[in-house]
Scaffold this motif. Structure first.
Motif, PDB file in Angstrom:
ATOM      1  N   TYR A  34      30.051  18.214   6.289  1.00  0.00           N
ATOM      2  CA  TYR A  34      29.246  16.524   6.514  1.00  0.00           C
ATOM      3  C   TYR A  34      27.739  17.365   5.725  1.00  0.00           C
ATOM      4  O   TYR A  34      27.471  18.167   6.099  1.00  0.00           O
ATOM      5  CB  TYR A  34      29.212  16.836   7.945  1.00  0.00           C
ATOM      6  N   PHE A  35      27.466  16.554   5.346  1.00  0.00           N
ATOM      7  CA  PHE A  35      26.470  16.192   4.375  1.00  0.00           C
ATOM      8  C   PHE A  35      25.673  15.086   4.978  1.00  0.00           C
ATOM      9  O   PHE A  35      26.431  14.172   4.990  1.00  0.00           O
ATOM     10  CB  PHE A  35      26.630  16.081   2.869  1.00  0.00           C
ATOM     11  N   ASN A  36      24.415  15.224   5.444  1.00  0.00           N
ATOM     12  CA  ASN A  36      23.780  13.929   6.060  1.00  0.00           C
ATOM     13  C   ASN A  36      22.465  13.503   4.947  1.00  0.00           C
ATOM     14  O   ASN A  36      20.968  13.836   5.147  1.00  0.00           O
ATOM     15  CB  ASN A  36      23.282  14.898   7.382  1.00  0.00           C
ATOM     16  N   ILE A  91      29.278  17.298  15.971  1.00  0.00           N
ATOM     17  CA  ILE A  91      28.537  18.590  14.736  1.00  0.00           C
ATOM     18  C   ILE A  91      27.456  17.388  14.377  1.00  0.00           C
ATOM     19  O   ILE A  91      27.454  16.250  14.784  1.00  0.00           O
ATOM     20  CB  ILE A  91      29.312  19.100  13.892  1.00  0.00           C
ATOM     21  N   LYS A  92      26.454  18.076  14.414  1.00  0.00           N
ATOM     22  CA  LYS A  92      25.232  17.460  13.780  1.00  0.00           C
ATOM     23  C   LYS A  92      24.254  18.344  12.204  1.00  0.00           C
ATOM     24  O   LYS A  92      24.952  19.020  11.619  1.00  0.00           O
ATOM     25  CB  LYS A  92      24.267  17.364  15.231  1.00  0.00           C
ATOM     26  N   ALA A  93      24.249  17.238  11.627  1.00  0.00           N
ATOM     27  CA  ALA A  93      23.146  17.505  10.764  1.00  0.00           C
ATOM     28  C   ALA A  93      21.655  17.778  10.686  1.00  0.00           C
ATOM     29  O   ALA A  93      21.578  15.899  11.123  1.00  0.00           O
ATOM     30  CB  ALA A  93      24.540  17.067   9.372  1.00  0.00           C
ATOM     31  N   LEU A  94      21.288  17.798  10.720  1.00  0.00           N
ATOM     32  CA  LEU A  94      19.525  17.250   9.278  1.00  0.00           C
ATOM     33  C   LEU A  94      19.805  17.044   8.367  1.00  0.00           C
ATOM     34  O   LEU A  94      20.038  16.775   7.691  1.00  0.00           O
ATOM     35  CB  LEU A  94      18.781  18.806   9.817  1.00  0.00           C
ATOM     36  N   GLU A  95      18.487  15.903   8.520  1.00  0.00           N
ATOM     37  CA  GLU A  95      18.464  15.356   7.483  1.00  0.00           C
ATOM     38  C   GLU A  95      18.579  16.320   5.846  1.00  0.00           C
ATOM     39  O   GLU A  95      17.079  16.786   5.978  1.00  0.00           O
ATOM     40  CB  GLU A  95      17.159  14.596   7.435  1.00  0.00           C
TER      41      GLU A  95
END
Length: 251
Positions: A111-113, A200-204
């Motif tokens: 995942y790319f944010n 899940i999470k991704a920073l900017e």
């Protein structure tokens, strides 16, 4: 009041049949399944706040969404602005070997944010996982799931508040198939084999890669469930009948 002999006999016979079926189901629990997975993304659901959704990748294993041209040529362009690219999800399948009711890795999700314009994202995207089982199962099934994409407004001074998220939609997290007369479900259990982690999470501007885990479970036959229910009635009635007989035998 005693249970009638005819009814008690019928329940007892039904229980024998049901438990015999349950024995066959027990054999299914010992089954080991192996194979390989792949996946494609389906047509997304923009959601009410995304009035100008932009996306590509339907039918492939990489899905992109959002307008990433956040540095338009104008007098108001902020200094130091860079174009990161669109948001992106990539599913890479993997081989597996698992027992029934055991968590196993079914693939990797990257995942790319990216930084995109508000209103150009999507809210949900289907993930269609194709599982090709090795012999003796030897079947191929497509299981349709759905991921929830949470895109937040960015705050340059607080990276954590600019974090975006991906969640597995648990309302649509299992699908069924049949092998040798037994019915099974494939359930996505999350991003951790040991705890219930469905997001899940991704920073900017950052990328997160993690495994997706699943379980294959047996589905009880209706007759087995009914048989166990009737067994409970039968045992309770037998106990009540015995209590009545003991009371009547007391002088």
């Amino acid at each position: 009041m005693k249970l009638s002999l005819v009814f008690a006999t019928a329940i007892s016979s039904f229980f024998v049949s049901a438990t015999t079926g349950f024995g066959f189901s027990g054999q299914a629990h010992a089954l080991t399944l192996s194979g390989i997975s792949s996946a494609t993304w389906g047509e997304p659901t923009p959601g009410s706040i995304n009035t100008s959704p932009i996306y590509t990748g339907v039918g492939s294993n990489t899905f992109n969404w959002g307008d990433s041209d956040v540095c338009p040529s104008s007098p108001n362009t902020p200094s130091g602005c860079t174009i990161t690219g669109q948001n992106k999800l990539t599913f890479n399948g993997s081989s597996f070997s698992t027992d029934i009711n055991s968590a196993f890795k079914i693939g990797d999700l990257t995942y790319f944010n990216g930084t995109v314009f508000e209103g150009t994202s999507v809210e949900f995207v289907p993930l269609n996982i194709n599982v090709s089982f090795s012999p003796p199962t030897g079947i191929s099934e497509v299981f349709d799931f759905k991921l929830h994409l949470v895109n937040t407004l960015n705050e340059p001074t607080n990276p954590e508040k600019s974090t975006d998220f991906v969640f597995i939609d648990t309302n649509l997290s299992n699908r069924s198939f049949t092998f040798e007369g037994n019915k099974y479900t494939l359930e996505l259990t999350g991003f951790n084999p040991d705890v219930n982690q469905i997001g899940i999470k991704a920073l900017e501007g950052a990328t997160t890669t993690t495994a997706i885990y699943a379980k294959i479970k047996t589905v009880p036959e209706p007759a087995t469930v009914a048989g166990l229910f009737l067994l409970g009635i039968y045992l309770i009635s037998r106990k009540k009948s015995g209590d009545v007989d003991e009371t009547q035998g007391q002088g």
